[in-house]
Design a protein around this motif. Structure first.
Motif, PDB file in Angstrom:
ATOM      1  N   ALA A 218      77.097 -15.511  12.256  1.00 26.84           N
ATOM      2  CA  ALA A 218      77.790 -14.445  12.969  1.00 26.84           C
ATOM      3  C   ALA A 218      77.714 -14.696  14.464  1.00 26.84           C
ATOM      4  CB  ALA A 218      77.164 -13.098  12.642  1.00 26.84           C
ATOM      5  N   LYS A 219      78.843 -14.543  15.151  1.00 25.32           N
ATOM      6  CA  LYS A 219      78.868 -14.730  16.592  1.00 25.32           C
ATOM      7  C   LYS A 219      78.220 -13.525  17.261  1.00 25.32           C
ATOM      8  CE  LYS A 219      82.009 -15.380  20.455  1.00 25.32           C
ATOM      9  NZ  LYS A 219      81.612 -14.233  21.256  1.00 25.32           N
ATOM     10  N   LEU A 220      77.306 -13.787  18.168  1.00 24.86           N
ATOM     11  CA  LEU A 220      76.685 -12.709  18.936  1.00 24.86           C
ATOM     12  C   LEU A 220      77.389 -12.595  20.277  1.00 24.86           C
ATOM     13  CD1 LEU A 220      72.875 -13.362  18.346  1.00 24.86           C
ATOM     14  CD2 LEU A 220      74.323 -11.664  17.272  1.00 24.86           C
ATOM     15  N   ASN A 221      77.652 -11.377  20.680  1.00 26.66           N
ATOM     16  CA  ASN A 221      78.199 -11.113  22.002  1.00 26.66           C
ATOM     17  C   ASN A 221      77.048 -10.766  22.938  1.00 26.66           C
ATOM     18  OD1 ASN A 221      81.074 -11.369  21.480  1.00 26.66           O
ATOM     19  ND2 ASN A 221      80.789  -9.605  20.140  1.00 26.66           N
ATOM     20  N   PRO A 222      77.253 -10.873  24.244  1.00 29.53           N
ATOM     21  CA  PRO A 222      76.162 -10.597  25.175  1.00 29.53           C
ATOM     22  C   PRO A 222      75.521  -9.221  25.015  1.00 29.53           C
ATOM     23  CG  PRO A 222      77.940 -11.699  26.316  1.00 29.53           C
ATOM     24  CD  PRO A 222      78.430 -11.386  24.921  1.00 29.53           C
ATOM     25  N   GLY A 223      76.259  -8.221  24.558  1.00 29.45           N
ATOM     26  CA  GLY A 223      75.704  -6.882  24.397  1.00 29.45           C
ATOM     27  C   GLY A 223      74.973  -6.652  23.086  1.00 29.45           C
ATOM     28  N   ASP A 224      75.015  -7.621  22.166  1.00 34.66           N
ATOM     29  CA  ASP A 224      74.347  -7.478  20.871  1.00 34.66           C
ATOM     30  C   ASP A 224      72.855  -7.766  20.998  1.00 34.66           C
ATOM     31  OD1 ASP A 224      76.806  -6.982  19.687  1.00 34.66           O
ATOM     32  OD2 ASP A 224      77.062  -9.043  18.989  1.00 34.66           O
ATOM     33  N   VAL A 225      72.042  -6.965  20.321  1.00 35.12           N
ATOM     34  CA  VAL A 225      70.599  -7.207  20.311  1.00 35.12           C
ATOM     35  C   VAL A 225      70.170  -7.948  19.052  1.00 35.12           C
ATOM     36  CG1 VAL A 225      70.049  -5.254  21.818  1.00 35.12           C
ATOM     37  CG2 VAL A 225      70.043  -4.943  19.351  1.00 35.12           C
ATOM     38  N   ALA A 226      71.062  -8.058  18.062  1.00 33.21           N
ATOM     39  CA  ALA A 226      70.772  -8.754  16.819  1.00 33.21           C
ATOM     40  C   ALA A 226      72.090  -9.091  16.133  1.00 33.21           C
ATOM     41  CB  ALA A 226      69.920  -7.879  15.903  1.00 33.21           C
ATOM     42  N   ALA A 227      72.006  -9.923  15.113  1.00 30.70           N
ATOM     43  CA  ALA A 227      73.195 -10.278  14.343  1.00 30.70           C
ATOM     44  C   ALA A 227      73.649  -9.092  13.498  1.00 30.70           C
ATOM     45  CB  ALA A 227      72.877 -11.461  13.437  1.00 30.70           C
ATOM     46  N   PRO A 228      74.952  -8.987  13.213  1.00 27.93           N
ATOM     47  CA  PRO A 228      75.427  -7.927  12.331  1.00 27.93           C
ATOM     48  C   PRO A 228      74.713  -7.977  10.981  1.00 27.93           C
ATOM     49  CG  PRO A 228      77.262  -9.046  13.377  1.00 27.93           C
ATOM     50  CD  PRO A 228      76.032  -9.839  13.705  1.00 27.93           C
TER      51      PRO A 228
ATOM     52  N   GLU B 149      76.217  -0.643  14.438  1.00 25.45           N
ATOM     53  CA  GLU B 149      77.254  -0.760  15.454  1.00 25.45           C
ATOM     54  C   GLU B 149      77.253   0.470  16.346  1.00 25.45           C
ATOM     55  OE1 GLU B 149      80.993  -1.268  13.476  1.00 25.45           O
ATOM     56  OE2 GLU B 149      80.675  -3.425  13.256  1.00 25.45           O
ATOM     57  N   ALA B 150      77.553   0.233  17.609  1.00 25.39           N
ATOM     58  CA  ALA B 150      77.705   1.321  18.577  1.00 25.39           C
ATOM     59  C   ALA B 150      78.861   0.956  19.501  1.00 25.39           C
ATOM     60  CB  ALA B 150      76.423   1.499  19.387  1.00 25.39           C
ATOM     61  N   LEU B 151      79.436   1.951  20.138  1.00 25.04           N
ATOM     62  CA  LEU B 151      80.480   1.675  21.116  1.00 25.04           C
ATOM     63  C   LEU B 151      79.887   0.910  22.289  1.00 25.04           C
ATOM     64  CD1 LEU B 151      82.526   4.990  21.286  1.00 25.04           C
ATOM     65  CD2 LEU B 151      83.124   2.871  20.135  1.00 25.04           C
ATOM     66  N   CYS B 152      80.653  -0.019  22.786  1.00 19.53           N
ATOM     67  CA  CYS B 152      80.219  -0.813  23.935  1.00 19.53           C
ATOM     68  C   CYS B 152      80.021   0.112  25.140  1.00 19.53           C
ATOM     69  CB  CYS B 152      81.264  -1.867  24.249  1.00 19.53           C
ATOM     70  SG  CYS B 152      80.914  -2.821  25.736  1.00 19.53           S
ATOM     71  N   PRO B 153      78.879   0.015  25.811  1.00 19.57           N
ATOM     72  CA  PRO B 153      78.634   0.882  26.958  1.00 19.57           C
ATOM     73  C   PRO B 153      79.476   0.525  28.187  1.00 19.57           C
ATOM     74  CG  PRO B 153      76.819  -0.653  26.705  1.00 19.57           C
ATOM     75  CD  PRO B 153      77.728  -0.830  25.516  1.00 19.57           C
ATOM     76  N   GLN B 154      79.979  -0.704  28.238  1.00 20.74           N
ATOM     77  CA  GLN B 154      80.759  -1.104  29.412  1.00 20.74           C
ATOM     78  C   GLN B 154      82.215  -0.667  29.310  1.00 20.74           C
ATOM     79  OE1 GLN B 154      80.161  -5.096  30.749  1.00 20.74           O
ATOM     80  NE2 GLN B 154      81.713  -4.959  32.313  1.00 20.74           N
TER      81      GLN B 154
ATOM     82  N   LYS C 196      82.655  -2.968  20.283  1.00 19.05           N
ATOM     83  CA  LYS C 196      81.415  -2.588  19.597  1.00 19.05           C
ATOM     84  C   LYS C 196      80.298  -3.550  19.963  1.00 19.05           C
ATOM     85  CE  LYS C 196      84.124  -1.353  15.553  1.00 19.05           C
ATOM     86  NZ  LYS C 196      84.401  -1.753  14.190  1.00 19.05           N
ATOM     87  N   VAL C 197      79.076  -3.053  19.943  1.00 17.84           N
ATOM     88  CA  VAL C 197      77.881  -3.871  20.098  1.00 17.84           C
ATOM     89  C   VAL C 197      76.908  -3.532  18.972  1.00 17.84           C
ATOM     90  CG1 VAL C 197      78.067  -4.165  22.613  1.00 17.84           C
ATOM     91  CG2 VAL C 197      76.816  -2.211  21.695  1.00 17.84           C
ATOM     92  N   ILE C 198      76.013  -4.445  18.676  1.00 19.13           N
ATOM     93  CA  ILE C 198      74.986  -4.213  17.660  1.00 19.13           C
ATOM     94  C   ILE C 198      73.716  -3.782  18.381  1.00 19.13           C
ATOM     95  CG2 ILE C 198      73.666  -5.187  15.746  1.00 19.13           C
ATOM     96  CD1 ILE C 198      76.703  -5.118  15.279  1.00 19.13           C
ATOM     97  N   GLU C 199      73.215  -2.605  18.041  1.00 15.24           N
ATOM     98  CA  GLU C 199      72.022  -2.039  18.685  1.00 15.24           C
ATOM     99  C   GLU C 199      70.970  -1.704  17.639  1.00 15.24           C
ATOM    100  OE1 GLU C 199      73.236   1.445  20.820  1.00 15.24           O
ATOM    101  OE2 GLU C 199      73.976   0.281  22.503  1.00 15.24           O
ATOM    102  N   GLY C 200      69.740  -1.608  18.108  1.00 15.52           N
ATOM    103  CA  GLY C 200      68.659  -1.122  17.250  1.00 15.52           C
ATOM    104  C   GLY C 200      68.846   0.372  17.026  1.00 15.52           C
ATOM    105  N   ILE C 201      68.448   0.845  15.840  1.00 15.55           N
ATOM    106  CA  ILE C 201      68.519   2.269  15.556  1.00 15.55           C
ATOM    107  C   ILE C 201      67.114   2.826  15.419  1.00 15.55           C
ATOM    108  CG2 ILE C 201      70.785   2.171  14.465  1.00 15.55           C
ATOM    109  CD1 ILE C 201      69.389   2.185  11.755  1.00 15.55           C
ATOM    110  N   ALA C 202      66.982   4.081  15.678  1.00 17.17           N
ATOM    111  CA  ALA C 202      65.672   4.728  15.578  1.00 17.17           C
ATOM    112  C   ALA C 202      65.287   4.888  14.116  1.00 17.17           C
ATOM    113  CB  ALA C 202      65.703   6.092  16.260  1.00 17.17           C
ATOM    114  N   GLY C 203      64.053   4.649  13.833  1.00 15.93           N
ATOM    115  CA  GLY C 203      63.571   4.809  12.459  1.00 15.93           C
ATOM    116  C   GLY C 203      62.631   5.994  12.363  1.00 15.93           C
TER     117      GLY C 203
END
Length: 66
Positions: free
Chosen positions: A16-26, A33-38, A58-65
């Motif tokens: 999976a291609k990671l974008n600069p705003g991703d914190v992990a692979a899909p 997924e979250a909306l891109c903050p930029q 979209k960006v991939i972000e960590g979610i709260a557990g």
């Protein structure tokens, strides 16, 4: 930190291609997924593809557990 290292080494993680705003692979457990903050989900920034999300909106972000 590992995602940043993968980005610097070619931007792929598990195929999976990671974008600069991703914190992990899909699909990584504990992420989503979250909306891109930029670009606020538009995929465009100043008339071109957003550099943070790679134009996806979209960006991939960590979610709260819990």
């Amino acid at each position: 930190m590992a995602a940043r290292k993968r980005q610097q080494e070619g931007g792929k993680a598990g195929g999976a291609k990671l974008n600069p705003g991703d914190v992990a692979a899909p699909g990584t457990p504990g992420t989503g997924e979250a909306l891109c903050p930029q670009c606020q989900g538009k995929g465009l920034w100043e008339g071109a593809g957003c550099p943070t999300c790679g134009g996806t909106g979209k960006v991939i972000e960590g979610i709260a557990g819990g």
